[in-house]
Write a protein that holds these residues in place. Structure first.
Motif, PDB file in Angstrom:
ATOM      1  N   GLY A 176      -6.959  16.756   3.311  1.00 12.69           N
ATOM      2  CA  GLY A 176      -6.914  15.341   3.636  1.00 12.69           C
ATOM      3  C   GLY A 176      -8.187  14.652   3.184  1.00 12.69           C
ATOM      4  N   THR A 177      -8.053  13.430   2.723  1.00 10.23           N
ATOM      5  CA  THR A 177      -9.213  12.617   2.368  1.00 10.23           C
ATOM      6  C   THR A 177      -9.330  11.487   3.379  1.00 10.23           C
ATOM      7  OG1 THR A 177      -8.931  13.087   0.008  1.00 10.23           O
ATOM      8  CG2 THR A 177     -10.305  11.203   0.597  1.00 10.23           C
ATOM      9  N   HIS A 178     -10.453  11.456   4.067  1.00  3.69           N
ATOM     10  CA  HIS A 178     -10.727  10.367   5.003  1.00  3.69           C
ATOM     11  C   HIS A 178     -11.347   9.220   4.211  1.00  3.69           C
ATOM     12  CE1 HIS A 178     -12.940   8.847   8.863  1.00  3.69           C
ATOM     13  NE2 HIS A 178     -11.851   8.144   8.603  1.00  3.69           N
ATOM     14  N   VAL A 179     -10.758   8.039   4.310  1.00  4.04           N
ATOM     15  CA  VAL A 179     -11.225   6.892   3.539  1.00  4.04           C
ATOM     16  C   VAL A 179     -11.593   5.734   4.459  1.00  4.04           C
ATOM     17  CG1 VAL A 179      -9.843   7.531   1.524  1.00  4.04           C
ATOM     18  CG2 VAL A 179      -8.902   5.947   3.221  1.00  4.04           C
ATOM     19  N   ALA A 180     -12.545   4.941   4.003  1.00  3.49           N
ATOM     20  CA  ALA A 180     -12.883   3.689   4.676  1.00  3.49           C
ATOM     21  C   ALA A 180     -12.008   2.584   4.098  1.00  3.49           C
ATOM     22  CB  ALA A 180     -14.357   3.349   4.460  1.00  3.49           C
ATOM     23  N   LEU A 181     -11.375   1.823   4.982  1.00  3.54           N
ATOM     24  CA  LEU A 181     -10.554   0.694   4.564  1.00  3.54           C
ATOM     25  C   LEU A 181     -11.204  -0.595   5.051  1.00  3.54           C
ATOM     26  CD1 LEU A 181      -6.926   1.983   5.291  1.00  3.54           C
ATOM     27  CD2 LEU A 181      -8.185   1.991   3.123  1.00  3.54           C
ATOM     28  N   PRO A 182     -11.599  -1.486   4.141  1.00  2.77           N
ATOM     29  CA  PRO A 182     -12.290  -2.714   4.554  1.00  2.77           C
ATOM     30  C   PRO A 182     -11.382  -3.645   5.331  1.00  2.77           C
ATOM     31  CG  PRO A 182     -11.785  -2.784   2.212  1.00  2.77           C
ATOM     32  CD  PRO A 182     -11.443  -1.404   2.680  1.00  2.77           C
ATOM     33  N   GLY A 183     -11.974  -4.338   6.280  1.00  4.04           N
ATOM     34  CA  GLY A 183     -11.266  -5.364   7.031  1.00  4.04           C
ATOM     35  C   GLY A 183     -11.741  -6.736   6.602  1.00  4.04           C
ATOM     36  N   GLU A 184     -11.986  -7.589   7.586  1.00  2.00           N
ATOM     37  CA  GLU A 184     -12.465  -8.942   7.304  1.00  2.00           C
ATOM     38  C   GLU A 184     -13.833  -8.899   6.622  1.00  2.00           C
ATOM     39  OE1 GLU A 184     -13.850 -12.933   9.811  1.00  2.00           O
ATOM     40  OE2 GLU A 184     -13.070 -11.145  10.847  1.00  2.00           O
ATOM     41  N   ASP A 185     -14.017  -9.756   5.661  1.00  2.00           N
ATOM     42  CA  ASP A 185     -15.304  -9.841   4.957  1.00  2.00           C
ATOM     43  C   ASP A 185     -16.347 -10.444   5.897  1.00  2.00           C
ATOM     44  OD1 ASP A 185     -17.389 -10.012   3.216  1.00  2.00           O
ATOM     45  OD2 ASP A 185     -16.428 -11.418   1.828  1.00  2.00           O
ATOM     46  N   THR A 186     -17.387  -9.674   6.211  1.00  2.00           N
ATOM     47  CA  THR A 186     -18.474 -10.157   7.062  1.00  2.00           C
ATOM     48  C   THR A 186     -19.807  -9.787   6.423  1.00  2.00           C
ATOM     49  OG1 THR A 186     -18.866  -8.165   8.401  1.00  2.00           O
ATOM     50  CG2 THR A 186     -17.012  -9.580   9.051  1.00  2.00           C
ATOM     51  N   PRO A 187     -20.892 -10.412   6.877  1.00  2.00           N
ATOM     52  CA  PRO A 187     -22.223 -10.065   6.341  1.00  2.00           C
ATOM     53  C   PRO A 187     -22.616  -8.616   6.589  1.00  2.00           C
ATOM     54  CG  PRO A 187     -22.282 -12.201   7.437  1.00  2.00           C
ATOM     55  CD  PRO A 187     -20.939 -11.601   7.759  1.00  2.00           C
ATOM     56  N   LEU A 188     -21.911  -7.928   7.497  1.00  2.83           N
ATOM     57  CA  LEU A 188     -22.265  -6.540   7.780  1.00  2.83           C
ATOM     58  C   LEU A 188     -22.054  -5.626   6.580  1.00  2.83           C
ATOM     59  CD1 LEU A 188     -20.930  -6.022  11.429  1.00  2.83           C
ATOM     60  CD2 LEU A 188     -23.300  -6.284  10.648  1.00  2.83           C
ATOM     61  N   ARG A 189     -21.298  -6.084   5.608  1.00  3.30           N
ATOM     62  CA  ARG A 189     -21.118  -5.274   4.408  1.00  3.30           C
ATOM     63  C   ARG A 189     -22.428  -5.094   3.644  1.00  3.30           C
ATOM     64  NH1 ARG A 189     -15.381  -7.420   1.777  1.00  3.30           N
ATOM     65  NH2 ARG A 189     -14.025  -6.731   3.508  1.00  3.30           N
ATOM     66  N   LYS A 190     -23.383  -5.963   3.918  1.00  2.00           N
ATOM     67  CA  LYS A 190     -24.682  -5.875   3.244  1.00  2.00           C
ATOM     68  C   LYS A 190     -25.806  -5.481   4.197  1.00  2.00           C
ATOM     69  CE  LYS A 190     -23.453  -9.337  -0.254  1.00  2.00           C
ATOM     70  NZ  LYS A 190     -23.811 -10.636  -0.882  1.00  2.00           N
ATOM     71  N   ALA A 191     -25.459  -5.204   5.453  1.00  2.00           N
ATOM     72  CA  ALA A 191     -26.484  -4.865   6.437  1.00  2.00           C
ATOM     73  C   ALA A 191     -27.082  -3.489   6.157  1.00  2.00           C
ATOM     74  CB  ALA A 191     -25.881  -4.880   7.842  1.00  2.00           C
ATOM     75  N   LYS A 192     -28.375  -3.345   6.463  1.00  2.00           N
ATOM     76  CA  LYS A 192     -28.988  -2.028   6.434  1.00  2.00           C
ATOM     77  C   LYS A 192     -28.478  -1.238   7.636  1.00  2.00           C
ATOM     78  CE  LYS A 192     -33.346  -3.400   4.203  1.00  2.00           C
ATOM     79  NZ  LYS A 192     -34.820  -3.453   4.371  1.00  2.00           N
ATOM     80  N   ILE A 193     -28.248   0.054   7.441  1.00  2.00           N
ATOM     81  CA  ILE A 193     -27.702   0.876   8.519  1.00  2.00           C
ATOM     82  C   ILE A 193     -28.535   2.137   8.692  1.00  2.00           C
ATOM     83  CG2 ILE A 193     -25.709   2.206   9.303  1.00  2.00           C
ATOM     84  CD1 ILE A 193     -23.924   0.188   7.937  1.00  2.00           C
ATOM     85  N   TYR A 194     -28.932   2.386   9.942  1.00  2.00           N
ATOM     86  CA  TYR A 194     -29.683   3.583  10.284  1.00  2.00           C
ATOM     87  C   TYR A 194     -28.904   4.377  11.330  1.00  2.00           C
ATOM     88  CZ  TYR A 194     -33.407   1.050   7.944  1.00  2.00           C
ATOM     89  OH  TYR A 194     -34.153   0.356   7.012  1.00  2.00           O
ATOM     90  N   LEU A 195     -28.848   5.697  11.157  1.00  2.00           N
ATOM     91  CA  LEU A 195     -28.213   6.592  12.110  1.00  2.00           C
ATOM     92  C   LEU A 195     -29.283   7.499  12.693  1.00  2.00           C
ATOM     93  CD1 LEU A 195     -26.087   5.969   9.677  1.00  2.00           C
ATOM     94  CD2 LEU A 195     -24.705   7.719  10.807  1.00  2.00           C
TER      95      LEU A 195
END
Length: 384
Positions: free
Chosen positions: A249-268
């Motif tokens: 199986g391939t787990h994929v990300a499916l985009p939803g509504e376009d928001t500024p979070l698409r360009k946000a820096k992300i730290y885990l």
């Protein structure tokens, strides 16, 4: 048959019915398997100190051996486990003791043959108490979402205990994402994360990916998959194809509504208590370059699966497949997912906040107000 998407990766969440054999019934979930020398987690509150019945230990060991041969992730390792169990059963190693002692002894013997971050024997809920699937967190478990806030202007922060897939938890995640849709930085604190499933992950991915993106692959035997003994169920974000004798199986990300979070820096924020589904999430973010991992290598609990009954008193958390990096084909069993920035996990939030632009003094003050529900580091791990 109930969906197992919520439980397909969890470290020891055992609240599903009918997985890998006859129904195990409703069971409370449990935290990640205890390391050697720590108290053994059980599937439910049961009379753990009762002596095992005559011949029960041998029968459980032999049933476990057969179950491993038919379902475990790797056949060669399963044969090693089974040979050990049959040899020990014949020698009388499992003929005495309490139920709790037998579960621990079997688990220790398995781990002595091959380390595995998920495989363990546990006590099953009494048959009289098995009255439908329980899908909430176990008793005395920390809140599934420990904190969800705007920790500083333009910085969203969320701290998880697990991805349990409850409607309430998914709603909390979506609410936090919506409230922080204009954030410049998102921080995911996974240092207490026990594992779980895909629902919360899919909600997060819909906000932060701009296009359909393959994340990781998940594979198990075609036989296990076709017998519906798999905890994996395909869907929009998880699609299976046959590759030889495996289902992949391939787990994929499916985009939803376009928001500024698409360009946000992300730290885990990660530690060696970041386990299972949280490691899946971490690898997906690291492999795609969408997030930066800060802390230490994760727990190393890769092989997904679920609970299987052995008899009325015992069950096994049976690993049936593995999740791996699409680019390298490697998984994280035993080794964990390595951080991008190695720091003391206790200081990971401070470092992330500084990366987000805050001064050291402000970062330290904000970190002091965020107290994880459990320790963020364990000295000894089952998988290593």
């Amino acid at each position: 048959m109930p969906s197992f998407r919520t439980f397909l990766i969890g470290t020891a969440f055992v609240t599903v019915a009918g997985l890998l054999g006859s129904p195990l019934g409703a069971q409370t979930g449990a935290p990640a398997p205890a390391a050697a020398g720590e108290p053994q987690e059980t599937a439910a509150v049961v009379p753990a100190n009762l002596a095992i019945e005559q011949g029960e230990g041998r029968a459980v060991a032999l049933k476990l051996a057969d179950s491993l041969i038919s379902s475990f992730t790797y056949r060669e390792q399963a044969e090693d486990y089974a040979a050990m169990l049959r040899r020990n059963a014949a020698a009388g190693r499992y003929d005495s003791g309490t139920r709790d002692e037998l579960a621990k002894l079997l688990t220790d013997d398995l781990q002595a043959v091959h380390k595995d971050g998920h495989l363990h024997v546990m006590l099953a809920k009494p048959p009289a108490d098995r009255s439908g699937a329980h899908q909430g967190p176990p008793a005395n478990f920390p809140p599934l979402v420990q904190a969800a806030k705007t920790i500083a202007p333009g910085i969203g922060y969320i701290r998880f205990t697990a991805f349990f897939g409850t409607p309430e938890e998914v709603a909390q995640v979506n609410k936090w994402l919506a409230e922080n849709r204009d954030a410049k930085t998102l921080i995911f604190d996974l240092r207490n994360h026990h594992g779980g499933g895909l629902d919360e992950q899919d909600a997060i991915f819909s906000y932060i990916f701009a296009k359909r993106t393959p994340l990781v692959k998940m594979a198990l035997s075609k036989t296990v998959f076709e017998q519906r003994n798999s905890p994996l169920q395909g869907g929009k974000t998880l699609q299976f194809v046959q590759e030889g004798d495996r289902m992949v199986g391939t787990h994929v990300a499916l985009p939803g509504e376009d928001t500024p979070l698409r360009k946000a820096k992300i730290y885990l924020l990660v530690s060696n208590r970041t386990a299972s589904a949280a490691e899946h999430f971490s690898l997906a973010m690291k492999s795609t370059g969408r997030g930066t991992l800060i802390g230490e290598a994760t727990a190393g609990a890769n092989h997904f699966g679920g609970p299987a009954p052995l008899n009325d008193h015992f069950a096994v958390w049976m690993p049936v497949g593995r999740t791996y990096d699409i680019k390298t084909g490697k998984d994280w069993e035993g080794d964990g997912v390595a951080p991008d920035l190695a720091v003391d996990p206790k200081q990971a939030l401070v470092v992330a906040l500084e990366k987000a632009g805050l001064s050291h003094e402000v970062a330290v003050r904000l970190d002091a107000a965020e107290v994880p529900a459990e320790p963020v580091h364990r000295d000894k791990l089952r998988a290593r």
